[in-house]
Design a protein around this motif. Structure first.
Motif, PDB file in Angstrom:
ATOM      1  N   CYS A  74      24.098 -22.276-103.194  1.00  0.00           N
ATOM      2  CA  CYS A  74      22.914 -21.857-102.427  1.00  0.00           C
ATOM      3  C   CYS A  74      21.702 -21.660-103.333  1.00  0.00           C
ATOM      4  O   CYS A  74      20.587 -22.048-102.973  1.00  0.00           O
ATOM      5  CB  CYS A  74      23.215 -20.581-101.641  1.00  0.00           C
ATOM      6  SG  CYS A  74      24.337 -20.843-100.254  1.00  0.00           S
ATOM      7  N   GLU A  75      21.915 -21.060-104.494  1.00  0.00           N
ATOM      8  CA  GLU A  75      20.806 -20.846-105.424  1.00  0.00           C
ATOM      9  C   GLU A  75      20.249 -22.186-105.925  1.00  0.00           C
ATOM     10  O   GLU A  75      19.029 -22.371-105.998  1.00  0.00           O
ATOM     11  CB  GLU A  75      21.238 -19.983-106.605  1.00  0.00           C
ATOM     12  CG  GLU A  75      20.172 -19.768-107.663  1.00  0.00           C
ATOM     13  CD  GLU A  75      18.933 -19.011-107.193  1.00  0.00           C
ATOM     14  OE1 GLU A  75      17.945 -18.976-107.949  1.00  0.00           O
ATOM     15  OE2 GLU A  75      18.938 -18.461-106.065  1.00  0.00           O
ATOM     16  N   ALA A  76      21.115 -23.121-106.254  1.00  0.00           N
ATOM     17  CA  ALA A  76      20.653 -24.439-106.685  1.00  0.00           C
ATOM     18  C   ALA A  76      19.840 -25.099-105.574  1.00  0.00           C
ATOM     19  O   ALA A  76      18.774 -25.669-105.828  1.00  0.00           O
ATOM     20  CB  ALA A  76      21.835 -25.317-107.080  1.00  0.00           C
ATOM     21  N   ASN A  77      20.310 -25.002-104.369  1.00  0.00           N
ATOM     22  CA  ASN A  77      19.589 -25.567-103.234  1.00  0.00           C
ATOM     23  C   ASN A  77      18.248 -24.860-103.039  1.00  0.00           C
ATOM     24  O   ASN A  77      17.227 -25.499-102.784  1.00  0.00           O
ATOM     25  CB  ASN A  77      20.444 -25.483-101.970  1.00  0.00           C
ATOM     26  CG  ASN A  77      19.819 -26.196-100.808  1.00  0.00           C
ATOM     27  OD1 ASN A  77      19.481 -27.372-100.885  1.00  0.00           O
ATOM     28  ND2 ASN A  77      19.652 -25.470 -99.717  1.00  0.00           N
ATOM     29  N   ARG A  78      18.234 -23.540-103.200  1.00  0.00           N
ATOM     30  CA  ARG A  78      17.005 -22.761-103.021  1.00  0.00           C
ATOM     31  C   ARG A  78      15.923 -23.194-104.001  1.00  0.00           C
ATOM     32  O   ARG A  78      14.747 -23.292-103.633  1.00  0.00           O
ATOM     33  CB  ARG A  78      17.286 -21.265-103.203  1.00  0.00           C
ATOM     34  CG  ARG A  78      16.068 -20.379-102.928  1.00  0.00           C
ATOM     35  CD  ARG A  78      16.294 -18.933-103.352  1.00  0.00           C
ATOM     36  NE  ARG A  78      16.301 -18.767-104.786  1.00  0.00           N
ATOM     37  CZ  ARG A  78      15.200 -18.746-105.561  1.00  0.00           C
ATOM     38  NH1 ARG A  78      14.006 -18.892-105.048  1.00  0.00           N
ATOM     39  NH2 ARG A  78      15.309 -18.580-106.877  1.00  0.00           N
ATOM     40  N   ILE A  79      16.315 -23.483-105.244  1.00  0.00           N
ATOM     41  CA  ILE A  79      15.311 -23.851-106.252  1.00  0.00           C
ATOM     42  C   ILE A  79      15.064 -25.360-106.304  1.00  0.00           C
ATOM     43  O   ILE A  79      14.298 -25.844-107.133  1.00  0.00           O
ATOM     44  CB  ILE A  79      15.692 -23.315-107.653  1.00  0.00           C
ATOM     45  CG1 ILE A  79      16.989 -23.944-108.161  1.00  0.00           C
ATOM     46  CG2 ILE A  79      15.775 -21.787-107.640  1.00  0.00           C
ATOM     47  CD1 ILE A  79      17.335 -23.585-109.604  1.00  0.00           C
ATOM     48  N   GLY A  80      15.744 -26.101-105.440  1.00  0.00           N
ATOM     49  CA  GLY A  80      15.542 -27.545-105.393  1.00  0.00           C
ATOM     50  C   GLY A  80      16.183 -28.294-106.534  1.00  0.00           C
ATOM     51  O   GLY A  80      15.732 -29.374-106.903  1.00  0.00           O
ATOM     52  N   ALA A  81      17.251 -27.742-107.104  1.00  0.00           N
ATOM     53  CA  ALA A  81      17.940 -28.371-108.234  1.00  0.00           C
ATOM     54  C   ALA A  81      19.131 -29.181-107.747  1.00  0.00           C
ATOM     55  O   ALA A  81      19.730 -28.873-106.717  1.00  0.00           O
ATOM     56  CB  ALA A  81      18.408 -27.310-109.219  1.00  0.00           C
ATOM     57  N   ARG A  82      19.482 -30.188-108.510  1.00  0.00           N
ATOM     58  CA  ARG A  82      20.647 -31.009-108.213  1.00  0.00           C
ATOM     59  C   ARG A  82      21.818 -30.506-109.049  1.00  0.00           C
ATOM     60  O   ARG A  82      21.711 -30.403-110.274  1.00  0.00           O
ATOM     61  CB  ARG A  82      20.358 -32.469-108.554  1.00  0.00           C
ATOM     62  CG  ARG A  82      21.500 -33.397-108.258  1.00  0.00           C
ATOM     63  CD  ARG A  82      21.120 -34.857-108.551  1.00  0.00           C
ATOM     64  NE  ARG A  82      22.236 -35.719-108.227  1.00  0.00           N
ATOM     65  CZ  ARG A  82      23.246 -35.978-109.048  1.00  0.00           C
ATOM     66  NH1 ARG A  82      23.259 -35.448-110.261  1.00  0.00           N
ATOM     67  NH2 ARG A  82      24.230 -36.757-108.683  1.00  0.00           N
ATOM     68  N   VAL A  83      22.933 -30.175-108.401  1.00  0.00           N
ATOM     69  CA  VAL A  83      24.141 -29.757-109.113  1.00  0.00           C
ATOM     70  C   VAL A  83      24.829 -31.005-109.659  1.00  0.00           C
ATOM     71  O   VAL A  83      25.038 -31.974-108.923  1.00  0.00           O
ATOM     72  CB  VAL A  83      25.095 -28.973-108.183  1.00  0.00           C
ATOM     73  CG1 VAL A  83      26.458 -28.764-108.837  1.00  0.00           C
ATOM     74  CG2 VAL A  83      24.482 -27.639-107.800  1.00  0.00           C
ATOM     75  N   VAL A  84      25.157 -30.991-110.952  1.00  0.00           N
ATOM     76  CA  VAL A  84      25.846 -32.116-111.575  1.00  0.00           C
ATOM     77  C   VAL A  84      27.270 -31.758-112.004  1.00  0.00           C
ATOM     78  O   VAL A  84      28.059 -32.649-112.300  1.00  0.00           O
ATOM     79  CB  VAL A  84      25.047 -32.691-112.770  1.00  0.00           C
ATOM     80  CG1 VAL A  84      23.729 -33.278-112.305  1.00  0.00           C
ATOM     81  CG2 VAL A  84      24.835 -31.648-113.855  1.00  0.00           C
ATOM     82  N   ALA A  85      27.594 -30.451-112.052  1.00  0.00           N
ATOM     83  CA  ALA A  85      28.941 -30.028-112.444  1.00  0.00           C
ATOM     84  C   ALA A  85      29.241 -28.657-111.854  1.00  0.00           C
ATOM     85  O   ALA A  85      28.344 -27.832-111.696  1.00  0.00           O
ATOM     86  CB  ALA A  85      29.066 -29.979-113.962  1.00  0.00           C
ATOM     87  N   SER A  86      30.517 -28.431-111.542  1.00  0.00           N
ATOM     88  CA  SER A  86      30.936 -27.170-110.924  1.00  0.00           C
ATOM     89  C   SER A  86      32.320 -26.778-111.425  1.00  0.00           C
ATOM     90  O   SER A  86      33.198 -27.639-111.585  1.00  0.00           O
ATOM     91  CB  SER A  86      30.962 -27.333-109.398  1.00  0.00           C
ATOM     92  OG  SER A  86      31.371 -26.152-108.767  1.00  0.00           O
ATOM     93  N   VAL A  87      32.504 -25.483-111.670  1.00  0.00           N
ATOM     94  CA  VAL A  87      33.793 -24.965-112.104  1.00  0.00           C
ATOM     95  C   VAL A  87      34.028 -23.594-111.480  1.00  0.00           C
ATOM     96  O   VAL A  87      33.096 -22.822-111.294  1.00  0.00           O
ATOM     97  CB  VAL A  87      33.876 -24.876-113.659  1.00  0.00           C
ATOM     98  CG1 VAL A  87      32.824 -23.943-114.211  1.00  0.00           C
ATOM     99  CG2 VAL A  87      35.256 -24.426-114.109  1.00  0.00           C
ATOM    100  N   CYS A  88      35.277 -23.321-111.139  1.00  0.00           N
ATOM    101  CA  CYS A  88      35.671 -22.013-110.610  1.00  0.00           C
ATOM    102  C   CYS A  88      36.880 -21.535-111.404  1.00  0.00           C
ATOM    103  O   CYS A  88      37.833 -22.296-111.621  1.00  0.00           O
ATOM    104  CB  CYS A  88      36.024 -22.125-109.129  1.00  0.00           C
ATOM    105  SG  CYS A  88      36.459 -20.552-108.363  1.00  0.00           S
TER     106      CYS A  88
END
Length: 173
Positions: free
Chosen positions: A89-103
């Motif tokens: 949500c934060e990435a979307n809010r700032i208009g950034a593109r997510v390129v990697a994700s980890v949990c």
């Protein structure tokens, strides 16, 4: 084909690689999904949950920014959100593109952190940024080790591909 260097194993023909959950493992070359991103998730987990269970997520944007988040667990479990949701949500809010994700998650203090692959809903959320988003997945049978996969590798029969192949709009009616 497996080549080892600093506990690094080539996982596939993609740019993703297998890694161990340690602060000592350094990538051989810059990648969106790397040990510093995993470390950021672990730090967030330990900061938010210093005792007992600990879990958190971290994403990297195309600008290199790391965003971390933790699960939202209200009294009504039907309203809860995964660890990753806040970072998405934060990435979307700032208009950034997510390129990697980890949990990451660990059950008890001092326990080994393990990688949790994105659930189906988080995979749908990641689809906003395309099939090349890199995600960490556990190496089965090797607790504490992880490897990188693209969203496309996790979802070889994704509904968005069928819609795209048929040249239809992905908007659900």
């Amino acid at each position: 084909m497996q080549a080892t260097a600093r506990r690094l194993f080539v996982a596939s023909a993609t740019s993703c690689a297998r890694r161990r959950l340690t602060r000592n493992a350094l990538p051989q070359h810059p990648m969106p999904l790397d040990q510093p991103l995993v470390d950021a998730a672990i730090r967030q987990a330990l900061d938010r949950f210093p005792t007992g269970y600990a879990g958190a997520a971290a994403v990297r944007t195309d600008a290199g920014r790391i965003i971390t988040s933790v699960a939202f667990d209200p009294p009504n479990s039907c309203a809860s959100l995964c660890h990753e949701a806040g970072a998405y949500c934060e990435a979307n809010r700032i208009g950034a593109r997510v390129v990697a994700s980890v949990c990451v998650s660990r059950e008890t203090p001092g326990g080994t952190f393990i990688i949790l692959a994105p659930c189906g809903i988080c995979q749908e959320r990641l689809a906003l940024w395309g099939p090349d988003v890199e995600v960490a997945v556990a190496v089965l049978g090797r607790p504490g080790e992880w490897e990188c996969r693209t969203l496309a590798e996790l979802r070889p029969h994704d509904w968005l591909r069928a819609v795209s192949d048929a040249e239809q709009s992905p908007i659900l009616r």
